[in-house]
Design a protein around this motif. Structure first.
Motif, PDB file in Angstrom:
ATOM      1  N   ALA A   8      22.385  47.397  44.295  1.00 12.54           N
ATOM      2  CA  ALA A   8      21.952  47.570  45.684  1.00 12.54           C
ATOM      3  C   ALA A   8      23.146  47.654  46.627  1.00 12.54           C
ATOM      4  CB  ALA A   8      21.038  46.414  46.088  1.00 12.54           C
ATOM      5  N   ILE A   9      24.155  46.818  46.396  1.00 16.36           N
ATOM      6  CA  ILE A   9      25.352  46.848  47.233  1.00 16.36           C
ATOM      7  C   ILE A   9      26.094  48.165  47.039  1.00 16.36           C
ATOM      8  CG2 ILE A   9      27.665  45.839  47.502  1.00 16.36           C
ATOM      9  CD1 ILE A   9      26.391  43.097  47.088  1.00 16.36           C
ATOM     10  N   GLU A  10      26.258  48.565  45.790  1.00 17.53           N
ATOM     11  CA  GLU A  10      27.033  49.771  45.502  1.00 17.53           C
ATOM     12  C   GLU A  10      26.320  51.045  45.955  1.00 17.53           C
ATOM     13  OE1 GLU A  10      29.554  48.188  41.616  1.00 17.53           O
ATOM     14  OE2 GLU A  10      27.713  49.341  41.305  1.00 17.53           O
ATOM     15  N   SER A 142      29.474  44.239  34.546  1.00 13.73           N
ATOM     16  CA  SER A 142      28.078  44.051  34.961  1.00 13.73           C
ATOM     17  C   SER A 142      27.904  42.938  35.979  1.00 13.73           C
ATOM     18  CB  SER A 142      27.205  43.751  33.745  1.00 13.73           C
ATOM     19  OG  SER A 142      27.522  42.480  33.204  1.00 13.73           O
ATOM     20  N   ILE A 143      28.926  42.088  36.146  1.00 11.31           N
ATOM     21  CA  ILE A 143      28.820  40.935  37.040  1.00 11.31           C
ATOM     22  C   ILE A 143      29.352  41.315  38.424  1.00 11.31           C
ATOM     23  CG2 ILE A 143      29.581  38.559  37.449  1.00 11.31           C
ATOM     24  CD1 ILE A 143      29.865  38.333  34.360  1.00 11.31           C
ATOM     25  N   LEU A 144      28.526  41.164  39.435  1.00 11.67           N
ATOM     26  CA  LEU A 144      28.936  41.462  40.800  1.00 11.67           C
ATOM     27  C   LEU A 144      30.182  40.655  41.162  1.00 11.67           C
ATOM     28  CD1 LEU A 144      28.379  42.719  43.617  1.00 11.67           C
ATOM     29  CD2 LEU A 144      26.902  40.732  44.072  1.00 11.67           C
ATOM     30  N   THR A 145      31.219  41.349  41.607  1.00 10.24           N
ATOM     31  CA  THR A 145      32.516  40.727  41.836  1.00 10.24           C
ATOM     32  C   THR A 145      32.920  40.929  43.288  1.00 10.24           C
ATOM     33  OG1 THR A 145      33.108  41.261  39.544  1.00 10.24           O
ATOM     34  CG2 THR A 145      34.899  40.610  41.011  1.00 10.24           C
ATOM     35  N   ILE A 146      32.915  39.835  44.054  1.00  9.41           N
ATOM     36  CA  ILE A 146      33.156  39.897  45.494  1.00  9.41           C
ATOM     37  C   ILE A 146      34.438  39.142  45.834  1.00  9.41           C
ATOM     38  CG2 ILE A 146      32.226  39.437  47.782  1.00  9.41           C
ATOM     39  CD1 ILE A 146      29.438  39.324  46.511  1.00  9.41           C
ATOM     40  N   ALA A 147      35.360  39.815  46.490  1.00  6.08           N
ATOM     41  CA  ALA A 147      36.614  39.202  46.930  1.00  6.08           C
ATOM     42  C   ALA A 147      36.528  38.878  48.416  1.00  6.08           C
ATOM     43  CB  ALA A 147      37.790  40.146  46.672  1.00  6.08           C
ATOM     44  N   GLN A 148      36.763  37.618  48.748  1.00 10.24           N
ATOM     45  CA  GLN A 148      36.730  37.223  50.156  1.00 10.24           C
ATOM     46  C   GLN A 148      38.064  37.521  50.828  1.00 10.24           C
ATOM     47  OE1 GLN A 148      34.236  33.190  49.417  1.00 10.24           O
ATOM     48  NE2 GLN A 148      34.813  33.590  51.545  1.00 10.24           N
ATOM     49  N   ILE A 149      37.971  38.149  51.985  1.00  6.99           N
ATOM     50  CA  ILE A 149      39.153  38.444  52.814  1.00  6.99           C
ATOM     51  C   ILE A 149      39.098  37.500  54.005  1.00  6.99           C
ATOM     52  CG2 ILE A 149      40.426  40.198  54.088  1.00  6.99           C
ATOM     53  CD1 ILE A 149      40.156  40.756  51.083  1.00  6.99           C
ATOM     54  N   GLU A 150      40.018  36.521  54.013  1.00  3.81           N
ATOM     55  CA  GLU A 150      39.957  35.490  55.058  1.00  3.81           C
ATOM     56  C   GLU A 150      41.316  34.858  55.334  1.00  3.81           C
ATOM     57  OE1 GLU A 150      37.088  32.711  53.587  1.00  3.81           O
ATOM     58  OE2 GLU A 150      37.958  32.671  51.590  1.00  3.81           O
ATOM     59  N   THR A 151      42.388  35.525  54.899  1.00  3.86           N
ATOM     60  CA  THR A 151      43.741  35.043  55.164  1.00  3.86           C
ATOM     61  C   THR A 151      44.569  36.192  55.718  1.00  3.86           C
ATOM     62  OG1 THR A 151      44.585  35.615  52.967  1.00  3.86           O
ATOM     63  CG2 THR A 151      43.570  33.436  53.209  1.00  3.86           C
ATOM     64  N   ASP A 165      40.371  48.230  40.495  1.00  2.62           N
ATOM     65  CA  ASP A 165      39.203  48.574  39.696  1.00  2.62           C
ATOM     66  C   ASP A 165      38.475  47.307  39.262  1.00  2.62           C
ATOM     67  OD1 ASP A 165      37.408  50.115  38.232  1.00  2.62           O
ATOM     68  OD2 ASP A 165      38.613  49.966  36.407  1.00  2.62           O
ATOM     69  N   GLY A 166      37.198  47.228  39.564  1.00  2.00           N
ATOM     70  CA  GLY A 166      36.411  46.055  39.209  1.00  2.00           C
ATOM     71  C   GLY A 166      36.033  45.192  40.390  1.00  2.00           C
ATOM     72  N   ILE A 167      36.673  45.383  41.533  1.00  6.53           N
ATOM     73  CA  ILE A 167      36.254  44.700  42.758  1.00  6.53           C
ATOM     74  C   ILE A 167      35.085  45.498  43.343  1.00  6.53           C
ATOM     75  CG2 ILE A 167      36.883  44.041  45.110  1.00  6.53           C
ATOM     76  CD1 ILE A 167      38.126  42.260  42.971  1.00  6.53           C
ATOM     77  N   ASP A 168      33.905  44.898  43.311  1.00 13.23           N
ATOM     78  CA  ASP A 168      32.698  45.609  43.742  1.00 13.23           C
ATOM     79  C   ASP A 168      32.488  45.575  45.247  1.00 13.23           C
ATOM     80  OD1 ASP A 168      31.815  46.232  41.073  1.00 13.23           O
ATOM     81  OD2 ASP A 168      31.236  44.130  40.866  1.00 13.23           O
ATOM     82  N   ALA A 169      32.961  44.498  45.885  1.00 14.15           N
ATOM     83  CA  ALA A 169      32.720  44.352  47.318  1.00 14.15           C
ATOM     84  C   ALA A 169      33.743  43.396  47.917  1.00 14.15           C
ATOM     85  CB  ALA A 169      31.307  43.828  47.576  1.00 14.15           C
ATOM     86  N   GLY A 207      35.782  53.185  49.478  1.00 24.96           N
ATOM     87  CA  GLY A 207      34.471  53.270  48.837  1.00 24.96           C
ATOM     88  C   GLY A 207      33.953  51.925  48.367  1.00 24.96           C
ATOM     89  N   VAL A 208      34.416  50.843  49.004  1.00 27.03           N
ATOM     90  CA  VAL A 208      34.018  49.491  48.615  1.00 27.03           C
ATOM     91  C   VAL A 208      33.191  48.874  49.740  1.00 27.03           C
ATOM     92  CG1 VAL A 208      34.847  47.183  48.020  1.00 27.03           C
ATOM     93  CG2 VAL A 208      36.032  49.191  47.139  1.00 27.03           C
ATOM     94  N   PRO A 209      31.963  48.428  49.470  1.00 29.24           N
ATOM     95  CA  PRO A 209      31.123  47.823  50.497  1.00 29.24           C
ATOM     96  C   PRO A 209      31.721  46.510  51.016  1.00 29.24           C
ATOM     97  CG  PRO A 209      29.829  48.458  48.584  1.00 29.24           C
ATOM     98  CD  PRO A 209      31.267  48.553  48.174  1.00 29.24           C
ATOM     99  N   VAL A 210      31.357  46.179  52.242  1.00 29.01           N
ATOM    100  CA  VAL A 210      31.864  44.966  52.897  1.00 29.01           C
ATOM    101  C   VAL A 210      30.688  44.179  53.461  1.00 29.01           C
ATOM    102  CG1 VAL A 210      33.429  44.020  54.642  1.00 29.01           C
ATOM    103  CG2 VAL A 210      33.970  46.209  53.521  1.00 29.01           C
ATOM    104  N   GLY A 211      30.678  42.874  53.193  1.00 31.24           N
ATOM    105  CA  GLY A 211      29.628  42.017  53.707  1.00 31.24           C
ATOM    106  C   GLY A 211      30.184  40.833  54.471  1.00 31.24           C
TER     107      GLY A 211
END
Length: 263
Positions: A8-10, A142-151, A165-169, A207-211
């Motif tokens: 859904a995110i992608e 297959s595992i949703l992989t989300i990197a937090q941007i906060e620094t 490659d592999g960072i989904d969001a 091309g990477v979604p952001v939440g």
């Protein structure tokens, strides 16, 4: 475990989740019955242990509907990450990713060799070993992989992180991001707004979604206008307190306007 939320995110379907910080399966189950796409169980800033995460994941899986379980882990630690994904959750969110190397380390922790370093075991994710061969051959990616941007490092390197490659969001952590910029909770300050916009635009260019997360439900509309692709709306403790406060206020107003107050 499913990959519905990842898909859904992608695909740009704008999924919605909520934040869970109360470590009890009932809280997870109740929310999973409401039609949410996913729940985020926070074990970075709570006392929730792995046994409780497993029970909460079971509660979500048992509830009617198609809600997924995502876990926000305490740190980009392959040992912690391995133990969480062995539970069989749909996704992982990792705080304070500051470089492409850290993003690659995250991806490697989630993948079996030769693509990564994840150890193989007969865990809940593998059906306690009964589905091990099938799971091991299909789990990578297959595992949703989300990197937090906060620094500040994360802001400076967001383009490189998004292109791993592999960072989904990507996920904007508003509290930590505003704090690291020296303007905690100054959500409308221009410098903070520019930082958020930078993450969104850079993610979209790659091309990477952001939440992001909004605890105040009144901010949902403005958050959507900002261009975020998915949203964590509300937090269990905040919603419980606000609901109770409304009940108290409603009761007091009813008493003040009723003849019963004159007795």
């Amino acid at each position: 475990m499913t990959d519905r939320t990842k898909e859904a995110i992608e695909s740009g379907a704008h999924p919605i989740g909520t934040w869970i910080s109360i470590g009890h399966p009932t809280v997870a189950e109740v929310n999973a019955r409401l039609g949410l796409d996913f729940l985020v169980i926070d074990i970075e800033h709570t006392t929730i242990n792995l046994e409780t995460v497993e029970d909460m994941a079971r509660a979500v899986d048992a509830a009617p509907g198609e809600t997924d379980t995502v876990v926000r882990v305490p740190w980009n630690d392959p040992v912690r990450i391995k133990r969480v994904i062995d539970i069989g959750v749909a996704g992982i969110m990792v705080p304070m990713i500051g470089s492409a190397k850290e993003a690659r380390d995250l991806v490697n922790a989630l993948r079996y060799p030769p693509e990564g370093i994840r150890g193989i075991a007969g865990s809940r994710a593998t059906g306690y070993g009964r589905n091990m061969e099938e799971y091991v051959t299909t789990a990578n990616g297959s595992i949703l992989t989300i990197a937090q941007i906060e620094t500040e490092d994360g802001l400076d390197n967001v383009a490189e992180i998004a292109n791993v490659d592999g960072i989904d969001a990507l996920f904007v952590g508003p509290a930590d991001l505003s704090g690291t910029l020296g303007m905690f909770a100054e959500w409308e300050r221009e410098e903070f707004r520019d930082a958020v916009e930078h993450v969104i635009e850079t993610g979209h260019e790659a091309g990477v979604p952001v939440g992001t997360l909004t605890v105040d439900l009144n901010d949902i509309e403005s958050t959507v206008r900002d261009g975020f692709d998915f949203l964590i709306a509300g937090k269990d403790t905040t919603q419980m307190m606000e609901s109770t406060e409304r009940a108290i206020e409603t009761y007091e107003n009813a008493l003040a306007s009723s003849p019963v107050s004159d007795r």
